[in-house]
Design an enzyme around this catalytic site. Structure first.
Site, PDB file in Angstrom:
ATOM      1  N   HIS A  22       3.049 -11.166  -8.387  1.00 15.16           N
ATOM      2  CA  HIS A  22       2.297 -12.369  -8.298  1.00 15.16           C
ATOM      3  C   HIS A  22       2.871 -13.349  -9.408  1.00 15.16           C
ATOM      4  O   HIS A  22       3.024 -14.551  -9.097  1.00 15.16           O
ATOM      5  CB  HIS A  22       0.529 -12.569  -8.705  1.00 15.16           C
ATOM      6  CG  HIS A  22      -0.012 -11.644  -7.446  1.00 15.16           C
ATOM      7  ND1 HIS A  22      -0.805 -10.590  -8.158  1.00 15.16           N
ATOM      8  CD2 HIS A  22      -0.253 -11.818  -6.213  1.00 15.16           C
ATOM      9  CE1 HIS A  22      -1.374  -9.920  -7.118  1.00 15.16           C
ATOM     10  NE2 HIS A  22      -1.168 -10.666  -5.727  1.00 15.16           N
ATOM     11  N   LYS A  46     -14.509  -7.346  -0.155  1.00 18.43           N
ATOM     12  CA  LYS A  46     -13.486  -6.464  -0.615  1.00 18.43           C
ATOM     13  C   LYS A  46     -13.914  -5.906  -2.290  1.00 18.43           C
ATOM     14  O   LYS A  46     -14.426  -6.549  -3.005  1.00 18.43           O
ATOM     15  CB  LYS A  46     -12.338  -7.243  -1.171  1.00 18.43           C
ATOM     16  CG  LYS A  46     -11.026  -6.689  -0.991  1.00 18.43           C
ATOM     17  CD  LYS A  46      -9.899  -7.600  -0.795  1.00 18.43           C
ATOM     18  CE  LYS A  46      -8.511  -6.862  -1.120  1.00 18.43           C
ATOM     19  NZ  LYS A  46      -7.385  -7.610  -0.913  1.00 18.43           N
ATOM     20  N   SER A 133      -1.749  -4.389  -5.624  1.00 22.83           N
ATOM     21  CA  SER A 133      -2.904  -4.214  -6.568  1.00 22.83           C
ATOM     22  C   SER A 133      -3.375  -2.908  -6.454  1.00 22.83           C
ATOM     23  O   SER A 133      -3.589  -2.286  -7.345  1.00 22.83           O
ATOM     24  CB  SER A 133      -3.859  -5.355  -6.552  1.00 22.83           C
ATOM     25  OG  SER A 133      -3.254  -6.770  -6.500  1.00 22.83           O
TER      26      SER A 133
HETATM   27  N1  COA Z   1       3.245  -9.282  -5.354  1.00 19.09           N
HETATM   28  C1  COA Z   1       2.743  -8.285  -5.335  1.00 19.09           C
HETATM   29  N2  COA Z   1       1.507  -8.120  -4.601  1.00 19.09           N
HETATM   30  C2  COA Z   1       1.078  -9.147  -3.879  1.00 19.09           C
HETATM   31  C3  COA Z   1       2.129 -10.288  -3.697  1.00 19.09           C
HETATM   32  C4  COA Z   1       3.130 -10.343  -4.442  1.00 19.09           C
HETATM   33  N3  COA Z   1       3.697 -11.372  -4.473  1.00 19.09           N
HETATM   34  N4  COA Z   1       1.459 -10.993  -2.639  1.00 19.09           N
HETATM   35  C5  COA Z   1       0.312 -10.506  -2.060  1.00 19.09           C
HETATM   36  N5  COA Z   1      -0.006  -9.041  -2.994  1.00 19.09           N
HETATM   37  C6  COA Z   1      -0.772  -8.037  -2.545  1.00 19.09           C
HETATM   38  C7  COA Z   1      -1.926  -8.171  -3.329  1.00 19.09           C
HETATM   39  O1  COA Z   1      -1.728  -7.476  -4.618  1.00 19.09           O
HETATM   40  C8  COA Z   1      -3.026  -7.390  -2.594  1.00 19.09           C
HETATM   41  O2  COA Z   1      -2.946  -5.978  -2.871  1.00 19.09           O
HETATM   42  P1  COA Z   1      -4.229  -5.100  -2.466  1.00 19.09           P
HETATM   43  O3  COA Z   1      -4.759  -5.265  -0.882  1.00 19.09           O
HETATM   44  O4  COA Z   1      -3.741  -3.739  -2.780  1.00 19.09           O
HETATM   45  O5  COA Z   1      -5.349  -5.519  -3.321  1.00 19.09           O
HETATM   46  C9  COA Z   1      -2.438  -7.890  -1.436  1.00 19.09           C
HETATM   47  O6  COA Z   1      -1.167  -8.006  -1.171  1.00 19.09           O
HETATM   48  C10 COA Z   1      -3.137  -9.019  -0.553  1.00 19.09           C
HETATM   49  O7  COA Z   1      -3.720  -9.504  -1.580  1.00 19.09           O
HETATM   50  P2  COA Z   1      -3.921 -11.064  -1.702  1.00 19.09           P
HETATM   51  O8  COA Z   1      -2.331 -11.624  -1.740  1.00 19.09           O
HETATM   52  O9  COA Z   1      -4.803 -11.229  -3.036  1.00 19.09           O
HETATM   53  O10 COA Z   1      -4.590 -11.668  -0.493  1.00 19.09           O
HETATM   54  P3  COA Z   1      -5.984 -11.099   0.064  1.00 19.09           P
HETATM   55  O11 COA Z   1      -5.593 -10.795   1.383  1.00 19.09           O
HETATM   56  O12 COA Z   1      -6.739 -10.271  -0.758  1.00 19.09           O
HETATM   57  O13 COA Z   1      -6.768 -12.821  -0.091  1.00 19.09           O
HETATM   58  C11 COA Z   1      -7.350 -14.912   0.612  1.00 19.09           C
HETATM   59  C12 COA Z   1      -6.715 -13.591   0.844  1.00 19.09           C
HETATM   60  C13 COA Z   1      -8.142 -14.818  -0.518  1.00 19.09           C
HETATM   61  C14 COA Z   1      -6.333 -15.936   0.539  1.00 19.09           C
HETATM   62  C15 COA Z   1      -8.088 -14.984   1.931  1.00 19.09           C
HETATM   63  O14 COA Z   1      -8.955 -13.904   2.042  1.00 19.09           O
HETATM   64  C16 COA Z   1      -9.032 -16.394   1.907  1.00 19.09           C
HETATM   65  O15 COA Z   1      -8.350 -17.413   2.061  1.00 19.09           O
HETATM   66  N6  COA Z   1     -10.282 -16.137   1.782  1.00 19.09           N
HETATM   67  C17 COA Z   1     -11.380 -16.992   1.789  1.00 19.09           C
HETATM   68  C18 COA Z   1     -12.115 -17.173   2.965  1.00 19.09           C
HETATM   69  C19 COA Z   1     -11.452 -17.900   4.080  1.00 19.09           C
HETATM   70  O16 COA Z   1     -11.164 -19.075   4.011  1.00 19.09           O
HETATM   71  N7  COA Z   1     -11.279 -17.139   5.222  1.00 19.09           N
HETATM   72  C20 COA Z   1     -10.383 -17.697   6.390  1.00 19.09           C
HETATM   73  C21 COA Z   1      -9.174 -17.490   6.213  1.00 19.09           C
HETATM   74  S1  COA Z   1      -8.159 -18.048   7.374  1.00 19.09           S
END
Ligand code: COA
Length: 165
Positions: A22, A46, A133
């Site tokens: 990140h 989550k 993560s």
């Molecule tokens: N380097 C390392 N790890 C990364 C990364 C990077 N560049 N990019 C993503 N990841 C990993 C994260 O560590 C995480 O790992 P985990 O699943 O083991 O915890 C995984 O990829 C995905 O996590 P993250 O990027 O944090 O995304 P998310 O899927 O948890 O969150 C949101 C996505 C919050 C953006 C999305 O759910 C959201 O917009 N929520 C709000 C509600 C909403 O509007 N919903 C409709 C959306 S269409």
């Protein structure tokens, strides 16, 4: 677009915890955009290790010296949050082809919810494309060394939380 308009981008995620992957994306974004708003999603579906406020605090600490990086949290729809911030661009990192389908669904849905919203992607540095993560939490829980994957203050914080739990 007005010439002096600030180009801001929202980088949303769970950041439980923020990883070096990140950080790499945020640093690169801060040399492309005028402002990067790293925003921690409050998502009760989550299960998390760090509280949202612990995550915000930790990310602030990591970017304390980078004035272009702001740290915030949000609840509810990302598009509504973006509107409230008056920002139309969302940034996501793409690690492997496996991320593509999920990211495409999210970007398309967000754009359908608000056609002004565009998602831009940065390809994660290959050094970090295997990190997640959950993996880091596992390594620390099992007594491994995660210093290659997370900055020191975050590793310390995680160890502290895991000891208490
Ligand atoms: N380097 C390392 N790890 C990364 C990364 C990077 N560049 N990019 C993503 N990841 C990993 C994260 O560590 C995480 O790992 P985990 O699943 O083991 O915890 C995984 O990829 C995905 O996590 P993250 O990027 O944090 O995304 P998310 O899927 O948890 O969150 C949101 C996505 C919050 C953006 C999305 O759910 C959201 O917009 N929520 C709000 C509600 C909403 O509007 N919903 C409709 C959306 S269409």
């Amino acid at each position: 677009m007005c010439e002096d308009m600030k180009r801001s981008v929202i980088y949303p995620g769970s950041f439980d915890p923020l990883t070096n992957g990140h950080i790499n994306i945020i640093k690169r974004a801060s040399s492309t955009f005028d402002e990067v708003i790293v925003s921690v999603a409050i998502n009760s579906n989550k299960s998390s290790l760090m509280t949202v406020d612990q995550r915000v605090k930790a990310i602030k600490k990591v970017f304390a010296k980078n004035k272009k990086v702001k740290v915030d949290k949000f609840e509810g729809l990302l598009v509504q949050y973006a509107k409230s911030k008056k920002v139309n661009t969302i940034l996501r990192g793409m690690r492997t082809v496996q991320d593509f389908e999920y990211e495409m669904q999210m970007a398309t849905s967000n754009n359908k919810l608000n056609s002004k919203i565009e998602t831009v992607f940065m390809v994660a540095d290959a050094k970090f494309s295997h990190i997640s993560s959950s993996l880091i939490k596992d390594i620390i829980k099992l007594g491994g060394n995660a210093e290659e994957f997370v900055p020191e203050p975050i590793e310390k914080e995680l160890k502290k939380i895991l000891k208490k739990g």
